[in-house]
Design a protein around this motif. Structure first.
Motif, mmCIF file in Angstrom:
data_model
loop_
_atom_site.group_PDB
_atom_site.id
_atom_site.type_symbol
_atom_site.label_atom_id
_atom_site.label_comp_id
_atom_site.label_asym_id
_atom_site.label_seq_id
_atom_site.Cartn_x
_atom_site.Cartn_y
_atom_site.Cartn_z
ATOM 1 N N TYR A 148 25.182 73.570 40.456
ATOM 2 C CA TYR A 148 26.498 74.182 40.314
ATOM 3 C C TYR A 148 27.625 73.213 40.636
ATOM 4 O O TYR A 148 28.695 73.243 40.006
ATOM 5 C CB TYR A 148 26.592 75.413 41.228
ATOM 6 C CG TYR A 148 26.316 75.108 42.676
ATOM 7 C CD1 TYR A 148 27.334 74.737 43.541
ATOM 8 C CD2 TYR A 148 25.024 75.171 43.191
ATOM 9 C CE1 TYR A 148 27.089 74.443 44.862
ATOM 10 C CE2 TYR A 148 24.771 74.879 44.514
ATOM 11 C CZ TYR A 148 25.798 74.517 45.336
ATOM 12 O OH TYR A 148 25.544 74.216 46.655
ATOM 13 N N ASP A 149 27.430 72.345 41.657
ATOM 14 C CA ASP A 149 28.503 71.424 42.036
ATOM 15 C C ASP A 149 28.766 70.382 40.951
ATOM 16 O O ASP A 149 29.910 69.962 40.751
ATOM 17 C CB ASP A 149 28.168 70.743 43.368
ATOM 18 C CG ASP A 149 26.803 70.087 43.328
ATOM 19 O OD1 ASP A 149 26.021 70.380 42.416
ATOM 20 O OD2 ASP A 149 26.500 69.274 44.234
ATOM 21 N N GLU A 150 27.721 69.968 40.227
ATOM 22 C CA GLU A 150 27.914 69.015 39.142
ATOM 23 C C GLU A 150 28.661 69.646 37.971
ATOM 24 O O GLU A 150 29.377 68.963 37.237
ATOM 25 C CB GLU A 150 26.554 68.506 38.655
ATOM 26 C CG GLU A 150 25.784 67.677 39.674
ATOM 27 C CD GLU A 150 26.373 66.294 39.842
ATOM 28 O OE1 GLU A 150 27.165 65.880 38.969
ATOM 29 O OE2 GLU A 150 26.064 65.637 40.850
ATOM 30 N N ARG A 151 28.504 70.937 37.792
ATOM 31 C CA ARG A 151 29.140 71.624 36.676
ATOM 32 C C ARG A 151 30.591 72.009 36.965
ATOM 33 O O ARG A 151 31.430 71.993 36.058
ATOM 34 C CB ARG A 151 28.358 72.904 36.328
ATOM 35 C CG ARG A 151 26.950 72.663 35.832
ATOM 36 C CD ARG A 151 26.192 73.977 35.729
ATOM 37 N NE ARG A 151 24.825 73.793 35.276
ATOM 38 C CZ ARG A 151 24.413 74.011 34.029
ATOM 39 N NH1 ARG A 151 25.272 74.440 33.133
ATOM 40 N NH2 ARG A 151 23.154 73.821 33.691
ATOM 41 N N VAL A 152 30.904 72.332 38.222
ATOM 42 C CA VAL A 152 32.207 72.936 38.535
ATOM 43 C C VAL A 152 33.194 71.925 39.092
ATOM 44 O O VAL A 152 34.323 71.799 38.596
ATOM 45 C CB VAL A 152 32.021 74.109 39.526
ATOM 46 C CG1 VAL A 152 33.363 74.662 39.954
ATOM 47 C CG2 VAL A 152 31.165 75.192 38.895
ATOM 48 N N ARG B 149 23.963 73.843 53.085
ATOM 49 C CA ARG B 149 24.714 73.004 54.012
ATOM 50 C C ARG B 149 25.909 72.363 53.306
ATOM 51 O O ARG B 149 25.886 72.144 52.091
ATOM 52 C CB ARG B 149 23.810 71.929 54.611
ATOM 53 C CG ARG B 149 22.798 72.472 55.596
ATOM 54 C CD ARG B 149 21.745 71.458 55.952
ATOM 55 N NE ARG B 149 20.837 71.225 54.835
ATOM 56 C CZ ARG B 149 19.658 70.626 54.945
ATOM 57 N NH1 ARG B 149 19.238 70.202 56.112
ATOM 58 N NH2 ARG B 149 18.898 70.445 53.876
ATOM 59 N N THR B 150 26.940 72.038 54.079
ATOM 60 C CA THR B 150 28.140 71.411 53.525
ATOM 61 C C THR B 150 27.812 69.995 53.077
ATOM 62 O O THR B 150 27.260 69.199 53.831
ATOM 63 C CB THR B 150 29.260 71.384 54.571
ATOM 64 O OG1 THR B 150 29.535 72.732 54.987
ATOM 65 C CG2 THR B 150 30.520 70.785 53.991
ATOM 66 N N ARG B 151 28.192 69.683 51.835
ATOM 67 C CA ARG B 151 27.896 68.378 51.266
ATOM 68 C C ARG B 151 29.177 67.737 50.748
ATOM 69 O O ARG B 151 30.056 68.429 50.230
ATOM 70 C CB ARG B 151 26.889 68.500 50.122
ATOM 71 C CG ARG B 151 25.518 68.983 50.558
ATOM 72 C CD ARG B 151 24.542 69.002 49.391
ATOM 73 N NE ARG B 151 24.973 69.941 48.365
ATOM 74 C CZ ARG B 151 24.328 70.096 47.202
ATOM 75 N NH1 ARG B 151 23.275 69.351 46.927
ATOM 76 N NH2 ARG B 151 24.761 70.983 46.327
ATOM 77 N N PRO B 152 29.298 66.397 50.866
ATOM 78 C CA PRO B 152 30.499 65.723 50.336
ATOM 79 C C PRO B 152 30.362 65.450 48.845
ATOM 80 O O PRO B 152 29.261 65.255 48.317
ATOM 81 C CB PRO B 152 30.540 64.421 51.138
ATOM 82 C CG PRO B 152 29.106 64.141 51.464
ATOM 83 C CD PRO B 152 28.435 65.484 51.624
ATOM 84 N N ARG B 153 31.519 65.427 48.196
ATOM 85 C CA ARG B 153 31.571 65.162 46.756
ATOM 86 C C ARG B 153 32.819 64.347 46.473
ATOM 87 O O ARG B 153 33.915 64.695 46.926
ATOM 88 C CB ARG B 153 31.605 66.475 45.987
ATOM 89 C CG ARG B 153 31.815 66.309 44.496
ATOM 90 C CD ARG B 153 30.554 65.888 43.795
ATOM 91 N NE ARG B 153 30.789 65.651 42.378
ATOM 92 C CZ ARG B 153 29.835 65.355 41.524
ATOM 93 N NH1 ARG B 153 28.579 65.279 41.939
ATOM 94 N NH2 ARG B 153 30.101 65.136 40.264
ATOM 95 N N LEU B 154 32.685 63.226 45.756
ATOM 96 C CA LEU B 154 33.809 62.368 45.397
ATOM 97 C C LEU B 154 34.195 62.611 43.938
ATOM 98 O O LEU B 154 33.320 62.651 43.058
ATOM 99 C CB LEU B 154 33.461 60.893 45.603
ATOM 100 C CG LEU B 154 33.192 60.456 47.052
ATOM 101 C CD1 LEU B 154 32.827 58.985 47.097
ATOM 102 C CD2 LEU B 154 34.391 60.736 47.938
ATOM 103 N N ILE B 155 35.493 62.772 43.711
ATOM 104 C CA ILE B 155 36.017 63.008 42.369
ATOM 105 C C ILE B 155 37.026 61.901 42.072
ATOM 106 O O ILE B 155 38.037 61.764 42.762
ATOM 107 C CB ILE B 155 36.691 64.388 42.269
ATOM 108 C CG1 ILE B 155 35.698 65.489 42.644
ATOM 109 C CG2 ILE B 155 37.232 64.620 40.873
ATOM 110 C CD1 ILE B 155 36.319 66.865 42.717
#
Length: 316
Positions: free
Chosen positions: A153-157, A109-115
Motif C-alpha cells: 500500500y505504501d508503494e502505491r499511495v 510498525r512505523t516505517r520511514p519513506r523518502l519522497i
C-alpha cells in the motif's frame, strides 16, 4: 509219556523306545517356525508403518492448521468460500483450516519513506526536494487496505500523494521564501498530506523536508545578488566616509578662520604685546625641550673656554 516237540520262536529282544528326532524340514531356515516369526515381524512392521503414516499425516495437518503472527504484525484471513474476513488477527499462534483459509500478514510498525520530487516555485525556479514521511496503516482498516490497495500500500499511495502535495504547496512560495519560511512550508505540507492520507487509511507520524536545493542558474543569481549587495554597501560606506571628511574639513576651516579672526581682533586691541607673548611662550617650550635632551651642551658666549684636549694631563 511222549511229548510232541513243538518249536516256539523266541521273543524278539526288547529295544529302547524311539526318540523324536527333529526332521530336517523343521530345523532348516525355511521351516514353519521361521515362517511364523517372519510373518509376526511383518505384521508388526505393517502396524508401525500404518501408525507412522497416520502420525505423519496428522502432524502435517496440524502444522498446516497453525500459523504464527509475530510482534508488530497483524494478519488478515482470506477464506475461499466467504472471502476476506473483516476481523483482524492479533499476535500469537492461531488455528486455520488448511487450503480453505490463508493468512496475509501486515507490518503495522512505523516505517520511514523518502519522497523525491523536482517542482517549480512561484517565481518559476526549479527546486529539488526530499520529503521524509513516517507512516503506518490503521490496524482496524487492514481488511479494507488489503482489498483495495494490497500489501504494498505504501508503494502505491505515498509517492503519488506526496508529489502532488509538494508541488501544490511549493508553488505558493518564491524561491527565497523556501529558506526564510521553511517552518511554514513544512507545516503546510504536513497538514495537507495528513488530510490526503486519511482517505487511504494511513497514519502519518511525522512529515519533514530533509533536503532542498535550487538549480544552478538560481544559485548563480543568488551569488551575484550577494556580491552586488556587498558592493552597494561598500559604496555607501565610501560615500558616507567622504561626506564625513568633507564635513570635518569645513568644521576645521571654520574653526581656523574663527581663531584667526579672534587673534586679529586681539592684536588690533592690544598691539604687538600678544605677538611678543607668543614668542616668549615658544622660546620657553624650545628651552624646555633642549634641556631634557642629553646631546645638547651649553657654552658661554664671551668667556674663555678651556677644553681638556690632552687626554689625561689636565688643563694648565
Amino acid at each position: 509219556r511222549i511229548f510232541d516237540a513243538v518249536w516256539v520262536p523266541p521273543p524278539p529282544p526288547s529295544s529302547p523306545e524311539p526318540q523324536e528326532v527333529p526332521s530336517a524340514n523343521m530345523a532348516s531356515p525355511g521351516g514353519p517356525a521361521a515362517q511364523a516369526a517372519a510373518a509376526a515381524l511383518a505384521n508388526a512392521l505393517g502396524v508401525v508403518a500404518r501408525w507412522s503414516v497416520g502420525l505423519g499425516i496428522a502432524g502435517s495437518v496440524a502444522q498446516a492448521s497453525l500459523f504464527d503472527v509475530d510482534g508488530g504484525e497483524r494478519a488478515v484471513m482470506f477464506n475461499r468460500l466467504s472471502g476476506v474476513s473483516q476481523k483482524v488477527v492479533g499476535e500469537g499462534t492461531h488455528i486455520m483450516i488448511p487450503w480453505f483459509q490463508t493468512p496475509h500478514k501486515f507490518d503495522i510498525r512505523t516505517r520511514p519513506r523518502l519522497i523525491n520530487t523536482v517542482t517549480g516555485t512561484k517565481d518559476l525556479q526549479n527546486v529539488n526536494l526530499t520529503l521524509r514521511v513516517l507512516c503506518r496503516p490503521e490496524v482496524d482498516k487492514l481488511p479494507n487496505i488489503y482489498q483495495t490497495l494490497g500489501k504494498d500500500y505504501d508503494e502505491r499511495v505515498l509517492p503519488s500523494i506526496g508529489n502532488e502535495v509538494l508541488k501544490s504547496v511549493i508553488a505558493r512560495f518564491n524561491a527565497d521564501e523556501l529558506l526564510t519560511k521553511r517552518a511554514e512550508v513544512s507545516l503546510q505540507v504536513s497538514q495537507e498530506l495528513l488530510k490526503r492520507s486519511e482517505g487511504f487509511n494511513l497514519v502519518l507520524e511525522d512529515v519533514a523536508i530533509t533536503h532542498l536545493t535550487f538549480g544552478q542558474e538560481f544559485a548563480k543569481a543568488i551569488e551575484a545578488k550577494q556580491v552586488a549587495e556587498q558592493d552597494a554597501l561598500r559604496s555607501n560606506y565610501i560615500v558616507a566616509k567622504a561626506e564625513q571628511e568633507k564635513l570635518a574639513a569645513v568644521i576645521r576651516a571654520e574653526g581656523e578662520a574663527e581663531a584667526a579672526n579672534l587673534i586679529s581682533n586681539a592684536t588690533r586691541r592690544a598691539g604687538t604685546a600678544l605677538v611678543e607673548l607668543r614668542k616668549i611662550e615658544a622660546a620657553r617650550d624650545i628651552a624646555e625641550t633642549m634641556a631634557r635632551s642629553g646631546n645638547v651642551a651649553y657654552l658661554p658666549s664671551g668667556g674663555n673656554v678651556l677644553l681638556n684636549l690632552a687626554g689625561g694631563g689636565g688643563a694648565r
